[in-house]
Design a protein around this motif. Structure first.
Motif, short mmCIF file in Angstrom:
data_model
loop_
_atom_site.label_atom_id
_atom_site.label_comp_id
_atom_site.label_asym_id
_atom_site.label_seq_id
_atom_site.Cartn_x
_atom_site.Cartn_y
_atom_site.Cartn_z
N PRO A 17 18.40 -27.60 39.38
CA PRO A 17 18.39 -27.97 40.80
C PRO A 17 17.03 -28.40 41.35
CG PRO A 17 19.77 -26.06 40.47
CD PRO A 17 19.11 -26.33 39.15
N ILE A 37 25.84 -25.02 30.89
CA ILE A 37 25.14 -25.49 32.09
C ILE A 37 24.72 -26.94 31.94
CG2 ILE A 37 23.04 -25.19 33.47
CD1 ILE A 37 23.20 -22.20 32.85
N TYR A 38 24.24 -27.31 30.75
CA TYR A 38 23.80 -28.69 30.55
C TYR A 38 24.96 -29.67 30.69
CZ TYR A 38 22.34 -32.99 28.30
OH TYR A 38 22.10 -34.32 28.03
N GLY A 86 27.79 -29.18 32.10
CA GLY A 86 28.43 -29.11 33.41
C GLY A 86 27.55 -29.61 34.55
N TYR A 87 26.22 -29.64 34.34
CA TYR A 87 25.30 -30.02 35.42
C TYR A 87 24.27 -31.07 34.97
CZ TYR A 87 21.93 -29.56 39.26
OH TYR A 87 21.09 -29.82 40.31
N ARG A 142 25.08 -34.93 33.85
CA ARG A 142 25.48 -35.86 34.90
C ARG A 142 24.35 -36.14 35.90
NH1 ARG A 142 28.57 -33.73 38.14
NH2 ARG A 142 28.61 -31.57 37.40
N ARG A 143 23.45 -35.17 36.10
CA ARG A 143 22.43 -35.31 37.13
C ARG A 143 21.06 -35.71 36.59
NH1 ARG A 143 23.80 -32.68 42.05
NH2 ARG A 143 25.88 -31.73 41.97
#
Length: 493
Positions: free
Chosen positions: A367, A477-478, A480-481, A484-485
């Motif tokens: 984040p 986490i990679y 899922g987050y 894409r970001r």
């Protein structure tokens, strides 16, 4: 070997083979690499502010020593000696040699890619995004758990200091973690919060405080050597290697997490005045100083006290001082040095953790809050607060032994990747200016890689299970987050 020059400026042509990033299938996206020039150009840039370049070679060396010197000798010696016996000195040498080969690779990459992400950024530039994420996730384990592990031991020496000066100690319920006779390790939480307060004041101010603490702990260790030397008995070395070479290597693997200091120095790449010149020097100088002191103190300690008595002792050096002199005030002096020493390790390792998360956040893999920089202090405040609270609670609730081994495996895995990164960057970007070159490459990096793998095999099955679970969580986490970001992905669309 030192070589004049620096990394190519931002915008310089990238002559390596085309990156496997860009539009394509999943495998192609996972292997996309971030150009070195882009990594360097983004140096210091955060959300709402920039990191400040305020450190020279002296401050960088002190950060490296601060993150290294103290952990293995003040805290974990009581766990390593029962595994290796008097041969724990050899364990320190093995860990030091393993660290040396990796330090050479770190020195080359720190001078070539002087950024905050340390081995995470090196892997991003050479091995691709997925490997970089795995490396960064290992660094989170390495740094975060190391802070907690060291903070746990800080409470033991604090009790020694309180007993010698005021005649009382904190009750086990408030100074030991669950499983070790306590409910909540309050001193461990307090030392992490104290380090957080220094870090929030600014990098320059934190470096100044760390330098003072490093000088105090070096003086404390030299004092120990001078006093404990008088209590050496040759018979304590008689059964030199009671557990065989397996015990020596197991102790070396446990102690290896004490050598993460030069990694912490490399995370200061975006706050160093001349990182290409100063980072390689700081890394090599600190490793030599720390290894010499570790071996000297360990040799004297096992000579002054039978190795069987180290079991379960997390404040062994203070006990030796008291036994040799018969006077408690010597132990009080050492306990004071240890309290300062371990606080310095917490401060510098916590600093490294925040800068790695800063780099990962800037790349979009975690984040954005972790990349926010306070415009006035030049510090990632939100990042520092979140990491400090997490590490403080972990320190207060988890036993030391499990923490130390979990840190070792994360450290060894990250170091192994750094050795591979040197070899890859030499092949893909041979024209790059390097202020330091690893001797006999690719031989030395290959040896460093193999030594890291060998030491990983010396760790117990429980540690491997914890590591495996940590990796699975990281991959979830990679995918899922982060996938894409990723800023690298969005810039290619």
């Amino acid at each position: 070997m030192l070589e004049h020059g620096a990394a190519p400026p931002a915008g310089a042509s990238d002559t390596r083979p085309p990156s496997p990033g860009g539009p394509g299938g999943l495998g192609t996206r996972l292997m996309r690499r971030k150009p070195v020039e882009r990594l360097v150009a983004e140096g210091g840039q955060g959300q709402g502010g920039e990191l400040r370049r305020s450190m020279g070679v002296w401050q960088l060396t002190m950060i490296s020593i601060g993150a290294t010197l103290g952990t293995g000798i003040f805290v974990v010696l009581g766990q390593a000696v029962p595994d290796a016996g008097p041969a724990v000195v050899i364990s320190f040498v093995i860990a030091g040699i393993t660290a040396l080969f990796s330090a050479l690779s770190y020195a080359e990459l720190a001078g070539t890619i002087p950024v905050s992400g340390s081995s995470y950024s090196y892997a991003y530039a050479t091995l691709g995004e997925l490997v970089a994420w795995v490396c960064g996730w290992c660094l989170i384990l390495e740094y975060g758990v190391s802070v907690a592990a060291v903070a746990v031991g800080w409470g033991q020496y604090l009790n020694e200091l309180l007993a010698g000066t005021f005649g009382f100690t904190l009750p086990d319920a408030l100074s030991q973690p669950p499983g070790d006779g306590g409910y909540f390790n309050l001193p461990a939480l307090l030392v992490v919060l104290l380090a957080m307060a220094f870090l929030l004041g600014g990098a320059k101010e934190s470096a100044r405080a760390n330098t003072i603490m490093v000088l105090v702990k070096i003086a404390a260790l030299l004092l120990f050597c001078g006093v404990a030397f008088q209590g050496i008995k040759s018979g304590n070395y008689a059964n030199f290697m009671p557990m065989g070479m397996a015990g020596v290597s197991a102790a070396g693997a446990t102690l290896f997490f004490s050598y993460i200091g030069f990694d912490a120095a490399s995370t200061a790449g975006e706050e160093a005045k001349d990182p290409q010149r100063d980072l390689p020097r700081a890394i090599m100088l600190s490793l030599v100083i720390v290894t010499a002191l570790y071996c000297l103190v360990a040799a004297i300690a096992v000579g002054a006290m039978p190795w069987q008595k180290f079991k379960g002792s997390e404040a062994a050096l203070a006990g030796i001082m008291k036994a040799v002199t018969g006077q408690s005030w010597w132990a009080v002096l050492l306990a004071f040095g240890a309290v300062i020493a371990i606080a310095s390790v917490v401060l510098t390792v916590l600093y490294g953790q925040t800068r790695i998360l800063f780099a990962m956040s800037r790349d979009g893999l975690v984040p954005k809050a972790f990349a926010k920089v306070h415009a006035k202090t030049g510090v990632p405040r939100v990042n520092t607060a979140i990491v400090s609270l997490f590490c403080g609670i972990l320190a207060a609730a988890v036993p030391l032994g499990e923490l130390a081994d979990a840190t070792s495996i994360g450290t060894l895995f990250a170091f192994a990747l750094v050795n591979v990164a040197v070899i890859v960057l030499r092949r893909t970007r041979p024209e790059m200016k390097r202020t330091f070159r690893t001797p006999l490459s690719p031989l030395f990096p290959a040896i460093g890689f193999l030594l890291c793998l060998w030491m990983m095999t010396s760790l117990g099955a429980v540690t491997w299970v914890v590591f495996g679970v940590w990796m699975v969580v990281g991959l979830v986490i990679y995918f899922g987050y982060g996938l894409r970001r990723s800023r690298l992905a969005t810039s290619e669309k």
